[in-house]
Design a protein around this motif. Structure first.
Motif, PDB file in Angstrom:
ATOM      1  N   PHE A 119       0.800  -1.269  -0.115  1.00  0.00           N
ATOM      2  CA  PHE A 119      -0.077   0.056  -0.045  1.00  0.00           C
ATOM      3  C   PHE A 119       0.900   1.394   0.066  1.00  0.00           C
ATOM      4  O   PHE A 119       0.525   2.137  -0.701  1.00  0.00           O
ATOM      5  N   ARG A 120       2.207   1.314   0.791  1.00  0.00           N
ATOM      6  CA  ARG A 120       2.867   2.373   1.034  1.00  0.00           C
ATOM      7  C   ARG A 120       3.555   2.678  -0.459  1.00  0.00           C
ATOM      8  O   ARG A 120       3.721   3.969  -0.843  1.00  0.00           O
ATOM      9  N   GLU A 121       3.940   1.651  -0.897  1.00  0.00           N
ATOM     10  CA  GLU A 121       4.887   1.663  -2.177  1.00  0.00           C
ATOM     11  C   GLU A 121       4.098   2.167  -3.127  1.00  0.00           C
ATOM     12  O   GLU A 121       4.473   2.993  -4.199  1.00  0.00           O
ATOM     13  N   MET A 122       2.775   1.661  -3.170  1.00  0.00           N
ATOM     14  CA  MET A 122       1.750   2.129  -4.375  1.00  0.00           C
ATOM     15  C   MET A 122       1.656   3.716  -4.159  1.00  0.00           C
ATOM     16  O   MET A 122       1.256   4.456  -5.053  1.00  0.00           O
ATOM     17  N   ARG A 128       3.831   5.973  -5.768  1.00  0.00           N
ATOM     18  CA  ARG A 128       3.839   6.023  -6.977  1.00  0.00           C
ATOM     19  C   ARG A 128       2.495   6.514  -7.637  1.00  0.00           C
ATOM     20  O   ARG A 128       2.066   6.397  -8.707  1.00  0.00           O
ATOM     21  N   GLY A 129       1.827   7.033  -6.572  1.00  0.00           N
ATOM     22  CA  GLY A 129       0.571   7.853  -6.937  1.00  0.00           C
ATOM     23  C   GLY A 129      -0.828   7.166  -7.112  1.00  0.00           C
ATOM     24  O   GLY A 129      -1.682   7.408  -7.798  1.00  0.00           O
ATOM     25  N   VAL A 130      -0.718   5.886  -6.439  1.00  0.00           N
ATOM     26  CA  VAL A 130      -1.895   4.967  -6.511  1.00  0.00           C
ATOM     27  C   VAL A 130      -2.243   4.811  -5.353  1.00  0.00           C
ATOM     28  O   VAL A 130      -1.751   4.343  -4.410  1.00  0.00           O
ATOM     29  N   ILE A 131      -3.770   5.178  -4.880  1.00  0.00           N
ATOM     30  CA  ILE A 131      -4.292   5.084  -3.466  1.00  0.00           C
ATOM     31  C   ILE A 131      -5.279   3.945  -3.635  1.00  0.00           C
ATOM     32  O   ILE A 131      -6.156   3.868  -4.414  1.00  0.00           O
ATOM     33  N   VAL A 132      -4.921   2.874  -2.771  1.00  0.00           N
ATOM     34  CA  VAL A 132      -5.705   1.738  -2.637  1.00  0.00           C
ATOM     35  C   VAL A 132      -6.205   1.512  -0.987  1.00  0.00           C
ATOM     36  O   VAL A 132      -5.603   2.472  -0.465  1.00  0.00           O
ATOM     37  N   ARG A 133      -6.847   0.601  -0.831  1.00  0.00           N
ATOM     38  CA  ARG A 133      -7.210   0.346   0.507  1.00  0.00           C
ATOM     39  C   ARG A 133      -6.369  -0.755   1.250  1.00  0.00           C
ATOM     40  O   ARG A 133      -6.662  -1.775   0.509  1.00  0.00           O
TER      41      ARG A 133
END
Ligand SMILES: *Cc1c(COP(=O)(O)O)cnc(C)c1O
Length: 365
Positions: free
Chosen positions: A320-323, A326-331
């Motif tokens: 989650f933190r790595e994404m 790179r500008g992508v927010i997931v849950r």
């Protein structure tokens, strides 16, 4: 004297709800431009609100100096008409989440019990805790609500039982036969809440409103304008139920709980079938694309009936933190006791493709 000593004791156990991270916050923390960030964390409509809802909200701004219609007459009448119900079968909420709180105000006392599925929407447990009730979490094999086991978990202290259908965060659906058997098995002294926040995304809809038409007194059906209607920022949802249950819930709310701009937007959005249809098509296409990618990558996922997918990725928090970087927010699903899973909302084609690109980079596949 610490103020905590005089605060209601159940508040110490209350864990704050962890929402999807807002785009502005991620931009601020990581030094990114908001425009380069994709948010697929809160199951919002990637197409935005209906153009008709936007126009109605613009027009409503001219009357922003006047208090809203606290009774929500026009919106409740339109909702009732859509489902063959009466105005008195409809209550409005500041988001459907507020109605979950109304149900607690109306029916929960300390020591009561609330039955949910193990991986149900967390707000049910939050609200039960707020009122000093205990949440009984029933195992959900394959992430599907086990309605027989849930009905069997009812005790003399049970006041509410929650069925999210489709459920969030799992995306699973309970079919009509199981619903019919369940409603017959639950005693009338227990309030059954069917939370249908994602109902409009179903290809083959189930019907629980029929139980209200049949005269069952103890059913509340929740719907929202936050998901397919694309009005999450406005905070508006509704509950359907018997005249008796709705009249009880009406006593628990503040006089002007839904603002006039939200009422206007919701009323116009409700009538914009084209926008909902467009959203459904985009969602189904995105669902097939994402689930296809997960299969290709050998990632376990839960086939979805909603506008998000639960997928197993290994340790979710670092991913989650790595994404995010790179500008992508997931849950991150760690707070749902699923530390190896993330939940991704289905976005536009471009958003889904960016998510997949970043996911593959982060997983090295
Ligand atoms: C998003 C969601 C809601 C809707 O919340 P609002 O308060 O209407 O924005 C309700 N229940 C579930 C299961 C949800 O996922």
């Amino acid at each position: 004297m610490p103020l905590w000593d005089i605060a209601n004791p159940q508040l110490k156990d209350l864990v704050a709800y962890e929402p999807g991270k807002p785009i502005d916050e991620v931009a601020r923390e990581l030094g990114l431009q908001p425009s380069e960030i994709v948010k697929l964390a809160s199951n919002e409509n990637p197409l935005g609100p209906s153009p008709k809802a936007k126009a109605a909200m613009q027009a409503a701004l001219d009357h922003a100096h006047l208090y809203p219609d606290g009774g929500g007459y026009r919106l409740r009448t339109a909702i009732a008409g859509k489902f063959g119900l009466d105005l008195r079968n409809v209550i409005l909420g500041n988001g459907s989440n507020e109605i979950i709180e109304f149900i607690g105000h109306a029916f929960l006392r300390p020591g009561d019990e609330v039955v949910t599925a193990k991986h149900a929407f967390v707000v049910y447990k939050l609200m039960a805790t707020l009122f000093g009730a205990t949440t009984v979490e029933v195992p959900d094999p394959d992430f599907r609500h086990d309605l027989e086991a849930m009905a069997a978990a009812i005790t003399p202290r049970t006041r509410e039982i929650f069925v999210a259908n489709p459920n969030n965060p799992t995306g699973t659906l309970v079919g009509q036969d199981a619903l019919d058997r369940f409603v017959n098995a639950v005693p009338e002294r227990v309030i059954i809440v069917f939370d249908e926040a994602y109902y409009e995304f179903l290809e083959h809809p189930v019907d629980v409103i029929k139980y209200i038409r049949e005269g069952r007194p103890n059913i509340v059906v929740l719907r929202t304008f936050s998901k397919i209607q694309g009005l999450a920022a406005l905070r508006v949802g509704y509950g359907l139920g018997s005249e008796e249950v709705i009249s009880i819930l009406q006593k628990t709310r503040q006089p002007f709980n839904v603002n006039a701009i939200a009422q206007a937007g919701a009323l116009a959005g409700l009538q914009d079938d084209d926008h909902q249809e467009k959203t459904r098509r985009l969602t189904w296409e995105g669902r097939d694309y994402l689930q296809g990618v997960f299969s290709d990558l050998g990632l376990e996922f839960v086939p979805t009936f909603a506008n998000f997918v639960l997928v197993k990725v290994g340790p979710a928090t670092p991913l989650f933190r790595e994404m995010l970087r790179r500008g992508v927010i997931v849950r991150d699903m760690t707070s749902y006791r699923l530390p190896d899973w993330i939940r991704v909302s289905i976005g536009t084609r471009a958003e889904n493709e960016k998510f997949v690109r970043v996911l593959r980079e982060c997983l090295g596949r």
